[in-house]
Write an enzyme that holds these catalytic residues in place. Structure first.
Site, PDB file in Angstrom:
ATOM      1  N   HIS A  16       0.835  -1.209   0.000  1.00 35.72           N
ATOM      2  CA  HIS A  16       0.000   0.000   0.000  1.00 35.72           C
ATOM      3  C   HIS A  16       0.870   1.260   0.000  1.00 35.72           C
ATOM      4  O   HIS A  16       0.573   2.238  -0.689  1.00 35.72           O
ATOM      5  CB  HIS A  16      -0.872   0.059   1.264  1.00 35.72           C
ATOM      6  N   LYS A  40     -18.102  -6.373   9.317  1.00 31.30           N
ATOM      7  CA  LYS A  40     -16.844  -7.045   9.641  1.00 31.30           C
ATOM      8  C   LYS A  40     -16.001  -6.155  10.553  1.00 31.30           C
ATOM      9  O   LYS A  40     -15.640  -5.047  10.167  1.00 31.30           O
ATOM     10  CB  LYS A  40     -16.083  -7.306   8.325  1.00 31.30           C
ATOM     11  N   ARG A  89      -1.686  -5.766  -8.233  1.00 36.65           N
ATOM     12  CA  ARG A  89      -0.540  -6.617  -7.905  1.00 36.65           C
ATOM     13  C   ARG A  89      -0.280  -7.619  -9.020  1.00 36.65           C
ATOM     14  O   ARG A  89       0.839  -7.914  -9.353  1.00 36.65           O
ATOM     15  CB  ARG A  89      -0.793  -7.355  -6.596  1.00 36.65           C
ATOM     16  N   SER A 126      -3.198  -7.768   2.817  1.00 32.72           N
ATOM     17  CA  SER A 126      -3.334  -7.593   4.271  1.00 32.72           C
ATOM     18  C   SER A 126      -3.823  -8.880   4.920  1.00 32.72           C
ATOM     19  O   SER A 126      -3.416  -9.216   6.032  1.00 32.72           O
ATOM     20  CB  SER A 126      -4.338  -6.478   4.583  1.00 32.72           C
TER      21      SER A 126
END
Ligand code: PNS
Length: 160
Positions: A16, A40, A89, A126
């Site tokens: 990030h 969440k 990515r 993450s």
């Protein structure tokens, strides 16, 4: 131009930071925007994520951190922002990102999404960082030092 960099950032990783630094050099300023997910809880609270992000950038005045709940386009409209930064990515990210960019543009036609390529050294999510650190693996090279410490504290609390 106000560029926003939305994500969960639970926690922020070196990947990030790599993207944010590239965006900063292009656009001069950036709002790192934490998406709140009411369904969440996440590992880190929004306040913890905010502190970890600010610390990771050494409180660089060009980096702002904000959080939002609901639609990204609603935040963008209110903030007068129409440039979204996202990192790619690998090709596996493309389908999801393409759909999000198109949906956001459908909802807010002047919204643009700029994709920056994550450096090959930083190919990590993450969720993988959370998993590996929870299982006692070393993630020191993958996250900023403050995040590594915070992850170890979480693991220690859970196993205490
Ligand atoms: O880091 P992530 O989890 O890949 O980030 C995804 C995020 C938060 C950018 C995306 O889920 C989002 O924008 N959520 C806010 C709700 C919304 O606007 N959904 C429609 C997107 S097309």
């Amino acid at each position: 131009m106000t560029a926003i960099y939305p994500g969960s950032f639970d926690p922020i990783t070196n990947g990030h930071i790599d993207i944010a630094r590239r965006a900063l050099s292009l656009f001069g300023g950036l709002t790192v925007l934490i998406a709140k997910n009411p369904r969440k809880a996440g590992l880190f609270t929004i306040e913890e994520r905010t502190e970890l992000i600010l610390g990771a950038f050494d409180h660089d005045p060009r980096v702002k951190v904000d959080a939002f709940e609901g639609l990204l386009v609603d935040y963008a409209r209110t903030a007068g922002a129409n440039l979204v930064i996202r990192g790619l990515r690998a090709v596996a990210d493309f389908e999801y990102e393409f759909q999000m960019a198109n949906m956001n543009r459908h909802l807010y036609p002047s919204m643009e999404t700029a994709f920056l390529m994550t450096g090959a050294d930083f190919y990590v999510s993450s969720s993988l960082v959370r998993e590996v650190s929870a299982l006692g693996g070393n993630i020191d090279d993958l996250v900023p030092p403050g995040v590594a410490v915070a992850l170890r504290e979480k693991v220690a609390k859970r196993t205490a």
